[in-house]
Design a protein around this motif. Structure first.
Motif, PDB file in Angstrom:
ATOM      1  N   GLU A 108       5.775  -6.603  -4.252  1.00  0.00           N
ATOM      2  CA  GLU A 108       4.909  -5.661  -3.542  1.00  0.00           C
ATOM      3  C   GLU A 108       5.503  -5.245  -2.198  1.00  0.00           C
ATOM      4  O   GLU A 108       5.348  -4.102  -1.768  1.00  0.00           O
ATOM      5  CB  GLU A 108       3.504  -6.246  -3.355  1.00  0.00           C
ATOM      6  N   TYR A 109       6.194  -6.150  -1.527  1.00  0.00           N
ATOM      7  CA  TYR A 109       6.800  -5.825  -0.235  1.00  0.00           C
ATOM      8  C   TYR A 109       7.983  -4.876  -0.428  1.00  0.00           C
ATOM      9  O   TYR A 109       8.145  -3.888   0.295  1.00  0.00           O
ATOM     10  CB  TYR A 109       7.296  -7.088   0.471  1.00  0.00           C
ATOM     11  N   THR A 111       8.788  -2.813  -3.018  1.00  0.00           N
ATOM     12  CA  THR A 111       8.485  -1.474  -3.519  1.00  0.00           C
ATOM     13  C   THR A 111       7.722  -0.646  -2.497  1.00  0.00           C
ATOM     14  O   THR A 111       7.967   0.558  -2.352  1.00  0.00           O
ATOM     15  CB  THR A 111       7.688  -1.557  -4.830  1.00  0.00           C
ATOM     16  N   LYS A 112       6.803  -1.267  -1.784  1.00  0.00           N
ATOM     17  CA  LYS A 112       6.043  -0.514  -0.780  1.00  0.00           C
ATOM     18  C   LYS A 112       6.956  -0.039   0.339  1.00  0.00           C
ATOM     19  O   LYS A 112       6.825   1.071   0.853  1.00  0.00           O
ATOM     20  CB  LYS A 112       4.912  -1.371  -0.221  1.00  0.00           C
ATOM     21  N   LYS A 113       7.913  -0.873   0.701  1.00  0.00           N
ATOM     22  CA  LYS A 113       8.863  -0.527   1.756  1.00  0.00           C
ATOM     23  C   LYS A 113       9.770   0.632   1.339  1.00  0.00           C
ATOM     24  O   LYS A 113      10.010   1.564   2.101  1.00  0.00           O
ATOM     25  CB  LYS A 113       9.710  -1.765   2.078  1.00  0.00           C
ATOM     26  N   THR A 116       7.419   3.995  -0.031  1.00  0.00           N
ATOM     27  CA  THR A 116       6.398   4.524   0.893  1.00  0.00           C
ATOM     28  C   THR A 116       5.213   5.151   0.146  1.00  0.00           C
ATOM     29  O   THR A 116       4.777   6.254   0.436  1.00  0.00           O
ATOM     30  CB  THR A 116       7.001   5.544   1.881  1.00  0.00           C
ATOM     31  N   GLN A 117       4.759   4.445  -0.900  1.00  0.00           N
ATOM     32  CA  GLN A 117       3.576   4.816  -1.685  1.00  0.00           C
ATOM     33  C   GLN A 117       3.722   6.139  -2.435  1.00  0.00           C
ATOM     34  O   GLN A 117       2.737   6.778  -2.772  1.00  0.00           O
ATOM     35  CB  GLN A 117       2.330   4.846  -0.795  1.00  0.00           C
ATOM     36  N   ILE A 121       2.491   1.431  -7.994  1.00  0.00           N
ATOM     37  CA  ILE A 121       3.204   0.196  -8.270  1.00  0.00           C
ATOM     38  C   ILE A 121       2.261  -0.753  -9.000  1.00  0.00           C
ATOM     39  O   ILE A 121       1.094  -0.877  -8.631  1.00  0.00           O
ATOM     40  CB  ILE A 121       3.680  -0.465  -6.960  1.00  0.00           C
ATOM     41  N   ILE A 153      -0.811  -1.094  -6.642  1.00  0.00           N
ATOM     42  CA  ILE A 153      -0.805  -0.540  -5.289  1.00  0.00           C
ATOM     43  C   ILE A 153      -0.627   0.968  -5.439  1.00  0.00           C
ATOM     44  O   ILE A 153       0.385   1.392  -6.014  1.00  0.00           O
ATOM     45  CB  ILE A 153       0.337  -1.111  -4.435  1.00  0.00           C
ATOM     46  N   PRO A 154      -1.594   1.788  -4.995  1.00  0.00           N
ATOM     47  CA  PRO A 154      -2.832   1.418  -4.313  1.00  0.00           C
ATOM     48  C   PRO A 154      -3.857   0.775  -5.260  1.00  0.00           C
ATOM     49  O   PRO A 154      -3.826   1.013  -6.472  1.00  0.00           O
ATOM     50  CB  PRO A 154      -3.342   2.748  -3.765  1.00  0.00           C
ATOM     51  N   PHE A 369      -2.278  -6.166   4.857  1.00  0.00           N
ATOM     52  CA  PHE A 369      -1.425  -5.700   3.770  1.00  0.00           C
ATOM     53  C   PHE A 369      -2.190  -5.655   2.450  1.00  0.00           C
ATOM     54  O   PHE A 369      -2.131  -4.667   1.722  1.00  0.00           O
ATOM     55  CB  PHE A 369      -0.206  -6.608   3.635  1.00  0.00           C
ATOM     56  N   TYR A 370      -2.925  -6.711   2.142  1.00  0.00           N
ATOM     57  CA  TYR A 370      -3.524  -6.815   0.811  1.00  0.00           C
ATOM     58  C   TYR A 370      -4.905  -6.167   0.704  1.00  0.00           C
ATOM     59  O   TYR A 370      -5.403  -5.994  -0.420  1.00  0.00           O
ATOM     60  CB  TYR A 370      -3.581  -8.277   0.383  1.00  0.00           C
TER      61      TYR A 370
END
Length: 372
Positions: A108-109, A111-113, A116-117, A121, A153-154, A369-370
Motif C-alpha cells: 500500500e505504501y 503503490t500509493k507513493k 498518486t492514486q 489499488i 485504495i481508495p 494513512f489507513y
C-alpha cells in the motif's frame, strides 16, 4: 476483460490459467517470450480433472503486456514490487485496477507513493489458490481456498473490487475495512519465519544436514510454540490501534482452529495441499544440504513480513521478544542489520517494507494513512 498477470510462477500460473479458462483476454509478463495463444493445462490437486485453455500472450515485453489492459495482478515477491511499479507506471495510460497477490509487504505504501492514486489499488490477504507448477510455462496444479479477503485504495472501491474478483477467481471474496487488515494478516510473515527459525536456529558455518525435511509435513512442536508466540505479539499490536477497525484480522490460532501448540502441530501437518512443500535448502553433495538463505522464506518473509510487524510494534510500543529473537538470528545470515541487539532500528531497517520507511512513524500517522 483484458488482464495482465505479472509473474508466471506457481500462483501467477494458476491465476492466468483460471482467468483464461473463463474466457478473459489474459497476458502474462514474465522473463520468457512465448508469444501468442499459448496452450496451458490446469489440474486440480487430489483429482484427475485436467482442463486445457489458451493464454492470449506470454511475453517479456512489458509495454506490450500492459497495452490497453483493464486490470493488472502482480504476483512478484514483495521486494520486487517497488522497482516493477516504477517501471510499469509510464505504460499505464488509463486508470486500471492494480492488484497485488498477496497484498502484504508494504504494497500500500509503494503503490500509493508511485501512482498518486491514479489507479484503484487492491490487495488480497492471502493467495486465492494453493498452486504448484507441473511444467514451467505450460501446466500447474492448484487447489482453491474456501475464501479470501480484499482491501482497496481508495476504500470506497472495495465493494466493486470484491464483486469483480469473485467472478474472476470463482471463490467468495470478502471486504476488509482497510488495507492494514491485509498487511497484518497472520500468514507467511509469522508462519514461515517461526518454522525456519525452529529448523535452523542451531545452524553454524560448516554444519550440514543429511536430507531436506518437508516444510509442513514435518512441522514440529517448537515451530508451533514460536508461531503462537508471534501470533500473540501481533495480536497485542493490533489491540494498541483502537481507532482502526481491525476486527477481520483473525489470529492464526483462530484461522487454524488450533489454540495449543499440540493442536497447531497436528493441524499444520495434516493439510494435504501443503504436504509436498519442502524446506528452503540447497544441495552441496548427494547427501549433504544446508539452508538456502537466498530463498523467499528469508529475503521476503523477514524484511517484508516479520519486520513490518516489528515496525508496528515500535509504533505502538508493544514488546516483541519472539520477533526480535528471530530477526536478530536471521539477519546475521543475510548480512544485514535490521535491528540492533537492543531491538532498535539498525542500519538496514529502512531497506524493507516497514511503515517507517514511508514516513509513518506514529499512531497518528497510521490512523491518517489507513482512514483516508
Amino acid at each position: 476483460m483484458k488482464i495482465c498477470i505479472v509473474g508466471f510462477g506457481n500462483i501467477g500460473s494458476a491465476i492466468a490459467g483460471r482467468l483464461s479458462l473463463s474466457g478473459h483476454d489474459v497476458r502474462v509478463f514474465t522473463s520468457t517470450e512465448l508469444g501468442q495463444d499459448c496452450p496451458f493445462t490446469l489440474k486440480e490437486m487430489d483429482s484427475t480433472d485436467e482442463r486445457q485453455t489458451t493464454i492470449a500472450l506470454v511475453t517479456n515485453d512489458l509495454e506490450t503486456a500492459v497495452a490497453d489492459i483493464d486490470m493488472l495482478i502482480v504476483t512478484y515477491p514483495s521486494f520486487m514490487l517497488e522497482a516493477f511499479a516504477k517501471k510499469v507506471e509510464p505504460f499505464l495510460i488509463k486508470p486500471i485496477f492494480f492488484g497485488i497477490v498477496p497484498g502484504s509487504g508494504g504494497a500500500e505504501y509503494i503503490t500509493k507513493k508511485i501512482f498518486t492514486q491514479k489507479h484503484v489499488i487492491f490487495g488480497l490477504d492471502r493467495v486465492p489458490y494453493i498452486a504448484r507448477l507441473i511444467e514451467k510455462n505450460h501446466s500447474v496444479e492448484f487447489s482453491k481456498k474456501a475464501s479470501v479477503n480484499v482491501a482497496a485504495i481508495p476504500k470506497k472501491e472495495t465493494a466493486v473490487v470484491a464483486r469483480m474478483l469473485e467472478e474472476l477467481l470463482r471463490l467468495p471474496i470478502y471486504q476488509l475495512q482497510n488495507f492494514l487488515e491485509v498487511s497484518l494478516t497472520p500468514s507467511n510473515a509469522i508462519l514461515h519465519t517461526s518454522r525456519i527459525y525452529s529448523m535452523f536456529k542451531d545452524y553454524a558455518t560448516g554444519v550440514t544436514y543429511p536430507k531436506i525435511p518437508y516444510f509442513y509435513r514435518d512441522w514440529t512442536l517448537d515451530s508451533s510454540e514460536s508461531l503462537i508466540a508471534l501470533d500473540q505479539e501481533l495480536k497485542n499490536i493490533i489491540l494498541k490501534m483502537p481507532e482502526l477497525d481491525l476486527s477481520e484480522i483473525k489470529t492464526i490460532r483462530e484461522h487454524y482452529e488450533s489454540p495449543t501448540a499440540k493442536a497447531m502441530t497436528d493441524k499444520i501437518k495434516s493439510i494435504s495441499s501443503f504436504r509436498n512443500i519442502i524446506s528452503p535448502m540447497k544441495q552441496l553433495s548427494d547427501q549433504t544440504f544446508v539452508p538456502d538463505f537466498t530463498s523467499r522464506y528469508f529475503t521476503e518473509d523477514l524484511p517484508f513480513g516479520l519486520l513490518i510487524i516489528k515496525g508496528f510494534g515500535l509504533i505502538t510500543e508493544v514488546e516483541t521478544p519472539e520477533a526480535d529473537k528471530i530477526i536478530l538470528w536471521s539477519q546475521k545470515w543475510l548480512n544485514k542489520e535490521y535491528l540492533t541487539n537492543e531491538g532498535k532500528p539498525g542500519q538496514d531497517f529502512f531497506v524493507s517494507g516497514v511503515p517507517q520507511a514511508y514516513g509513518i512513524k506514529t499512531l497518528e500517522d497510521v490512523y491518517h494513512f489507513y482512514q483516508s
